[in-house]
Motif scaffolding. Structure first.
Motif, PDB file in Angstrom:
ATOM      1  N   TYR A  86      36.756 -17.495  11.988  1.00  0.00           N
ATOM      2  CA  TYR A  86      35.379 -17.092  12.240  1.00  0.00           C
ATOM      3  C   TYR A  86      34.789 -16.388  11.019  1.00  0.00           C
ATOM      4  O   TYR A  86      33.661 -16.686  10.588  1.00  0.00           O
ATOM      5  CB  TYR A  86      35.355 -16.197  13.486  1.00  0.00           C
ATOM      6  N   LYS A  87      35.549 -15.469  10.403  1.00  0.00           N
ATOM      7  CA  LYS A  87      35.087 -14.792   9.206  1.00  0.00           C
ATOM      8  C   LYS A  87      34.888 -15.787   8.061  1.00  0.00           C
ATOM      9  O   LYS A  87      33.915 -15.707   7.303  1.00  0.00           O
ATOM     10  CB  LYS A  87      36.092 -13.714   8.786  1.00  0.00           C
ATOM     11  N   PHE A  88      35.811 -16.706   7.937  1.00  0.00           N
ATOM     12  CA  PHE A  88      35.786 -17.715   6.884  1.00  0.00           C
ATOM     13  C   PHE A  88      34.513 -18.557   6.971  1.00  0.00           C
ATOM     14  O   PHE A  88      33.765 -18.694   6.004  1.00  0.00           O
ATOM     15  CB  PHE A  88      37.033 -18.598   7.046  1.00  0.00           C
ATOM     16  N   VAL A  89      34.260 -19.125   8.144  1.00  0.00           N
ATOM     17  CA  VAL A  89      33.089 -19.999   8.331  1.00  0.00           C
ATOM     18  C   VAL A  89      31.795 -19.216   8.127  1.00  0.00           C
ATOM     19  O   VAL A  89      30.858 -19.691   7.472  1.00  0.00           O
ATOM     20  CB  VAL A  89      33.119 -20.641   9.733  1.00  0.00           C
ATOM     21  N   PHE A  90      31.747 -18.016   8.659  1.00  0.00           N
ATOM     22  CA  PHE A  90      30.535 -17.213   8.570  1.00  0.00           C
ATOM     23  C   PHE A  90      30.218 -16.833   7.123  1.00  0.00           C
ATOM     24  O   PHE A  90      29.063 -16.891   6.690  1.00  0.00           O
ATOM     25  CB  PHE A  90      30.687 -15.961   9.424  1.00  0.00           C
ATOM     26  N   GLU A  91      31.239 -16.468   6.350  1.00  0.00           N
ATOM     27  CA  GLU A  91      30.996 -15.947   5.006  1.00  0.00           C
ATOM     28  C   GLU A  91      30.750 -17.024   3.951  1.00  0.00           C
ATOM     29  O   GLU A  91      30.143 -16.753   2.918  1.00  0.00           O
ATOM     30  CB  GLU A  91      32.141 -15.030   4.585  1.00  0.00           C
ATOM     31  N   ILE A  92      31.208 -18.263   4.186  1.00  0.00           N
ATOM     32  CA  ILE A  92      30.948 -19.325   3.206  1.00  0.00           C
ATOM     33  C   ILE A  92      29.717 -20.146   3.562  1.00  0.00           C
ATOM     34  O   ILE A  92      29.280 -20.983   2.771  1.00  0.00           O
ATOM     35  CB  ILE A  92      32.162 -20.277   3.062  1.00  0.00           C
ATOM     36  N   HIS A  93      29.113 -19.883   4.718  1.00  0.00           N
ATOM     37  CA  HIS A  93      28.086 -20.767   5.274  1.00  0.00           C
ATOM     38  C   HIS A  93      26.920 -21.003   4.326  1.00  0.00           C
ATOM     39  O   HIS A  93      26.452 -22.135   4.167  1.00  0.00           O
ATOM     40  CB  HIS A  93      27.581 -20.209   6.604  1.00  0.00           C
ATOM     41  N   ASN A  94      26.416 -19.965   3.679  1.00  0.00           N
ATOM     42  CA  ASN A  94      25.210 -20.084   2.855  1.00  0.00           C
ATOM     43  C   ASN A  94      25.507 -20.251   1.371  1.00  0.00           C
ATOM     44  O   ASN A  94      24.600 -20.120   0.544  1.00  0.00           O
ATOM     45  CB  ASN A  94      24.303 -18.867   3.069  1.00  0.00           C
ATOM     46  N   ILE A  95      26.752 -20.543   1.022  1.00  0.00           N
ATOM     47  CA  ILE A  95      27.115 -20.770  -0.376  1.00  0.00           C
ATOM     48  C   ILE A  95      27.137 -22.281  -0.634  1.00  0.00           C
ATOM     49  O   ILE A  95      27.780 -23.033   0.095  1.00  0.00           O
ATOM     50  CB  ILE A  95      28.490 -20.153  -0.699  1.00  0.00           C
ATOM     51  N   HIS A  96      26.441 -22.707  -1.689  1.00  0.00           N
ATOM     52  CA  HIS A  96      26.318 -24.139  -1.946  1.00  0.00           C
ATOM     53  C   HIS A  96      27.118 -24.610  -3.158  1.00  0.00           C
ATOM     54  O   HIS A  96      27.522 -25.768  -3.210  1.00  0.00           O
ATOM     55  CB  HIS A  96      24.842 -24.505  -2.119  1.00  0.00           C
ATOM     56  N   ASP A  97      27.347 -23.730  -4.120  1.00  0.00           N
ATOM     57  CA  ASP A  97      28.149 -24.108  -5.283  1.00  0.00           C
ATOM     58  C   ASP A  97      29.613 -24.264  -4.869  1.00  0.00           C
ATOM     59  O   ASP A  97      30.202 -23.338  -4.293  1.00  0.00           O
ATOM     60  CB  ASP A  97      28.036 -23.032  -6.360  1.00  0.00           C
ATOM     61  N   PRO A  98      30.254 -25.425  -5.112  1.00  0.00           N
ATOM     62  CA  PRO A  98      31.621 -25.680  -4.630  1.00  0.00           C
ATOM     63  C   PRO A  98      32.653 -24.662  -5.103  1.00  0.00           C
ATOM     64  O   PRO A  98      33.502 -24.237  -4.321  1.00  0.00           O
ATOM     65  CB  PRO A  98      31.931 -27.087  -5.165  1.00  0.00           C
ATOM     66  N   GLU A  99      32.582 -24.264  -6.380  1.00  0.00           N
ATOM     67  CA  GLU A  99      33.586 -23.314  -6.865  1.00  0.00           C
ATOM     68  C   GLU A  99      33.370 -21.925  -6.285  1.00  0.00           C
ATOM     69  O   GLU A  99      34.329 -21.239  -5.916  1.00  0.00           O
ATOM     70  CB  GLU A  99      33.589 -23.241  -8.391  1.00  0.00           C
ATOM     71  N   LEU A 100      32.119 -21.509  -6.184  1.00  0.00           N
ATOM     72  CA  LEU A 100      31.840 -20.204  -5.578  1.00  0.00           C
ATOM     73  C   LEU A 100      32.254 -20.192  -4.109  1.00  0.00           C
ATOM     74  O   LEU A 100      32.757 -19.185  -3.596  1.00  0.00           O
ATOM     75  CB  LEU A 100      30.352 -19.871  -5.701  1.00  0.00           C
ATOM     76  N   LYS A 101      32.063 -21.329  -3.440  1.00  0.00           N
ATOM     77  CA  LYS A 101      32.452 -21.438  -2.032  1.00  0.00           C
ATOM     78  C   LYS A 101      33.972 -21.328  -1.896  1.00  0.00           C
ATOM     79  O   LYS A 101      34.482 -20.651  -0.995  1.00  0.00           O
ATOM     80  CB  LYS A 101      31.948 -22.760  -1.463  1.00  0.00           C
ATOM     81  N   LEU A 102      34.692 -21.987  -2.793  1.00  0.00           N
ATOM     82  CA  LEU A 102      36.153 -21.898  -2.770  1.00  0.00           C
ATOM     83  C   LEU A 102      36.613 -20.478  -3.065  1.00  0.00           C
ATOM     84  O   LEU A 102      37.528 -19.958  -2.409  1.00  0.00           O
ATOM     85  CB  LEU A 102      36.758 -22.863  -3.785  1.00  0.00           C
ATOM     86  N   ARG A 103      35.992 -19.835  -4.037  1.00  0.00           N
ATOM     87  CA  ARG A 103      36.342 -18.454  -4.357  1.00  0.00           C
ATOM     88  C   ARG A 103      36.179 -17.547  -3.132  1.00  0.00           C
ATOM     89  O   ARG A 103      37.039 -16.712  -2.842  1.00  0.00           O
ATOM     90  CB  ARG A 103      35.474 -17.937  -5.507  1.00  0.00           C
TER      91      ARG A 103
END
Length: 224
Positions: A86-103
């Motif tokens: 739940y934390k994972f999905v919520f915190e990456i939701h609005n990130i669009h850059d693939p590397e930043l999302k992975l970070r």
């Protein structure tokens, strides 16, 4: 967020418990008390008799929720992975850059845990310590294949797949994304354990975190 929170509450496989502990005050006391007691004395010393004394309940009442302390441990680990998802999905939701999302995804599954006020009967900090120290006991046993068929590890596997997808979004030619994703998650637990108990065999400490180590390792591994 409300939808994710609702899914989190119902996503622990019902084959793990006899009665949903989130359905009653006693059930929630069982979960709260078991986290406190296992964190204090360890899983090997933990018994339903001791738990009953700690929460002022009959031992037989606990068995109405869980058939064994082993099933209770699987419940706690499943709840933890569902909460982390739940934390994972919520915190990456609005990130669009693939590397930043992975970070960000790696940060969520490797960082030091803080208490989440959304779940009043769960101390996530203590539960994280249990996951670090005891979670391997939930699957390193002879029954793991049957329990896998029954869906006991679906939440954990789903979290690994989510992290694997983020790796592939950065480099879709990388051939071992699932292996790397599961290694990141398990290595985080191991490094947190080492920095608390066996400091001479890890570089992780107060100034160099498991998150920093695993971010560096992952990005150097998958860059083209």
């Amino acid at each position: 967020m409300k939808m994710l929170l609702s899914n989190l509450k119902i996503d622990v496989p019902n084959s793990i418990y006899n009665k949903d502990p989130q359905s009653s005050n006693l059930g929630k006391r069982i979960i709260t008390g078991s986290i406190n007691l296992i964190e204090e004395i360890g899983f090997e010393s933990f018994t339903f008799k001791k738990l009953g004394s700690a929460i002022d309940s009959n031992e037989s009442s606990i068995y109405r929720y869980f058939e064994s302390k082993y099933k209770l441990l699987i419940y706690l680990t499943s709840w933890y992975w569902a909460w982390l998802e739940y934390k994972f999905v919520f915190e990456i939701h609005n990130i669009h850059d693939p590397e930043l999302k992975l970070r960000k995804g790696i940060e969520v599954v490797t960082r030091t845990i803080k208490e989440d006020s959304n779940f009043s009967h769960i101390d996530e900090v203590k539960l994280n310590k249990i996951i670090i120290n005891e979670s391997s006991k939930s699957f390193l046993n002879k029954e793991v294949d049957q329990e896998n068929k029954e869906g006991h590890f679906e939440i954990y596997k789903r979290l690994v797949k989510r992290l694997s997808d983020l790796i592939l979004n950065v480099n879709n030619e990388y051939k071992a994304s699932l292996s790397l994703a599961s290694t990141i998650i398990e290595s985080a637990l191991h490094q947190h354990f080492l920095k608390e108990h066996l400091m001479s065999i890890t570089n992780c400490n107060k100034t160099y975190s498991p998150t920093q180590f695993l971010l560096d390792l992952t990005l150097k591994t998958i860059r083209k």
